[in-house]
Design a protein around this motif. Structure first.
Motif, PDB file in Angstrom:
ATOM      1  N   GLY A  53       1.189  -1.155   0.038  1.00 25.04           N
ATOM      2  CA  GLY A  53      -0.099   0.073   0.154  1.00 25.04           C
ATOM      3  C   GLY A  53       1.463   0.949  -0.083  1.00 25.04           C
ATOM      4  O   GLY A  53       2.018   1.475   0.823  1.00 25.04           O
ATOM      5  N   ILE A  54       0.202   2.498  -0.319  1.00 21.34           N
ATOM      6  CA  ILE A  54       0.752   3.474  -0.431  1.00 21.34           C
ATOM      7  C   ILE A  54       1.125   4.387   0.962  1.00 21.34           C
ATOM      8  O   ILE A  54       0.931   3.731   2.447  1.00 21.34           O
ATOM      9  N   GLY A  55       2.940   3.807   1.687  1.00 16.47           N
ATOM     10  CA  GLY A  55       3.360   4.246   2.241  1.00 16.47           C
ATOM     11  C   GLY A  55       3.587   2.948   3.022  1.00 16.47           C
ATOM     12  O   GLY A  55       4.472   3.041   4.373  1.00 16.47           O
ATOM     13  N   ALA A  56       3.848   2.032   2.582  1.00 20.55           N
ATOM     14  CA  ALA A  56       4.113   0.913   3.341  1.00 20.55           C
ATOM     15  C   ALA A  56       5.655   0.914   3.481  1.00 20.55           C
ATOM     16  O   ALA A  56       6.320  -0.407   4.270  1.00 20.55           O
ATOM     17  N   ASN A  57       5.926   1.397   2.625  1.00 14.49           N
ATOM     18  CA  ASN A  57       7.695   1.086   2.897  1.00 14.49           C
ATOM     19  C   ASN A  57       8.122   2.601   3.549  1.00 14.49           C
ATOM     20  O   ASN A  57       9.417   3.333   3.577  1.00 14.49           O
ATOM     21  N   GLY A  62       1.496   5.040   9.893  1.00 15.21           N
ATOM     22  CA  GLY A  62       0.678   4.367  10.138  1.00 15.21           C
ATOM     23  C   GLY A  62       0.997   2.600   9.437  1.00 15.21           C
ATOM     24  O   GLY A  62       0.630   1.736   9.866  1.00 15.21           O
ATOM     25  N   LEU A  63       0.913   2.427   8.385  1.00 13.01           N
ATOM     26  CA  LEU A  63       1.366   1.547   7.318  1.00 13.01           C
ATOM     27  C   LEU A  63       2.384   1.145   7.855  1.00 13.01           C
ATOM     28  O   LEU A  63       2.448  -0.124   7.571  1.00 13.01           O
ATOM     29  N   SER A  64       3.392   1.448   7.641  1.00 14.95           N
ATOM     30  CA  SER A  64       4.923   1.000   7.603  1.00 14.95           C
ATOM     31  C   SER A  64       4.259   0.458   8.885  1.00 14.95           C
ATOM     32  O   SER A  64       5.865  -0.584   9.027  1.00 14.95           O
ATOM     33  N   SER A  65       4.366   0.740  10.021  1.00 18.15           N
ATOM     34  CA  SER A  65       3.759  -0.010  11.584  1.00 18.15           C
ATOM     35  C   SER A  65       2.964  -0.926  11.256  1.00 18.15           C
ATOM     36  O   SER A  65       3.201  -1.358  12.653  1.00 18.15           O
TER      37      SER A  65
END
Length: 258
Positions: A53-57, A62-65
């Motif tokens: 997803g956008i921002g996963a990396n 929030g998405l990365s964690s």
């Protein structure tokens, strides 16, 4: 804690009779659920977005964690609360007569607070003839493939459930038809039903007899040699179902090979 029981199996395998019998106990539910695909979509979306997803990396958002399993368990808890409120029960029975909940069984076991599974099996010959009569708009080959696909999906799901330490119960149409008392006791022991509930399950199976007309003896099972299928359909039936049928010990002139 909410307990959710999933009744699994190919259509025309006695799943409706079993669901109706169990719905007379502490377990409550809709005639058919068809809610499992929503749960599968939620699981797939959380996993997909957590990976790409956008921002996963990007560290710090929030998405990365994201902790996918924790989020999915929380969402499942909300689903359980929704069903408990809608059905006014802490014990829920779901019968969705498609392959979807069979595929989903390992995830359902992993994310529900307490899940139970009963898989219904019925001999290929009797099941497919019943499908042909109930759903004449589909070909015999289509029905044979559906029966085979559902059982192959269950074999895979069963292996995963065993590895997860998840309990389940397998019950055959033959048991429900020929020995309602024994089937009811087996089901009652698995679900920890009381004596009155087990008696209800037995009386329902005995009086309603799964998939039967009143004048039909359910212990007189079909023979391939006597079915009004043409030779081509019989050949395709054997080609499509023989491997799974042999694994389950089903015969072509008798319910079981032995």
């Amino acid at each position: 804690m909410t307990t959710i029981l999933y009744i699994l199996g190919s259509t025309r395998s006695g799943t409706s009779a079993l669901r109706n019998a169990i719905a007379g106990t502490r377990y409550k539910g809709y005639g058919e659920g068809h809610l499992v695909p929503i749960l599968s979509e939620i699981i797939a979306s959380v996993r997909r977005n957590g990976q790409s997803g956008i921002g996963a990396n990007i560290p710090g958002n929030g998405l990365s964690s994201l902790k996918p399993d924790d989020l999915i368990k929380t969402l499942f808890a909300g689903y359980e609360a929704y069903l408990a409120d809608q059905l006014k029960a802490t014990h829920i029975v779901d019968k969705t007569p498609t392959i979807a909940p069979i595929f989903a069984a390992p995830d359902l076991a992993a994310y529900h607070s307490k899940a139970k599974f009963i898989h219904c099996s019925r001999r290929h010959l009797d099941n497919i003839q019943s499908k042909v009569k109930k759903f004449p708009d589909k070909s015999l080959e289509n029905h044979a493939r559906e029966w085979t696909d559902c059982h192959q999906a269950w074999f895979a799901a069963r292996n995963t459930l065993e590895a997860q330490g998840q309990d389940f119960l397998e019950i055959n149409f033959y048991e429900m038809a020929a020995d309602p008392a024994g089937a009811a006791k087996k089901i009652g022991d698995y679900l920890e039903l009381d004596d009155a509930e087990i008696t209800y399950v037995e009386s329902y199976l005995l009086s309603q007899r799964p998939q039967a007309n009143k004048d039909r003896d359910l212990t007189q099972f079909l023979k391939l040699s006597e079915l009004p299928w043409d030779d081509a359909d019989k050949r395709r039936f054997v080609e499509i179902t023989s491997h799974v049928g042999s694994t389950l010990g089903y015969g072509l002139e008798h319910y079981f090979q032995a």
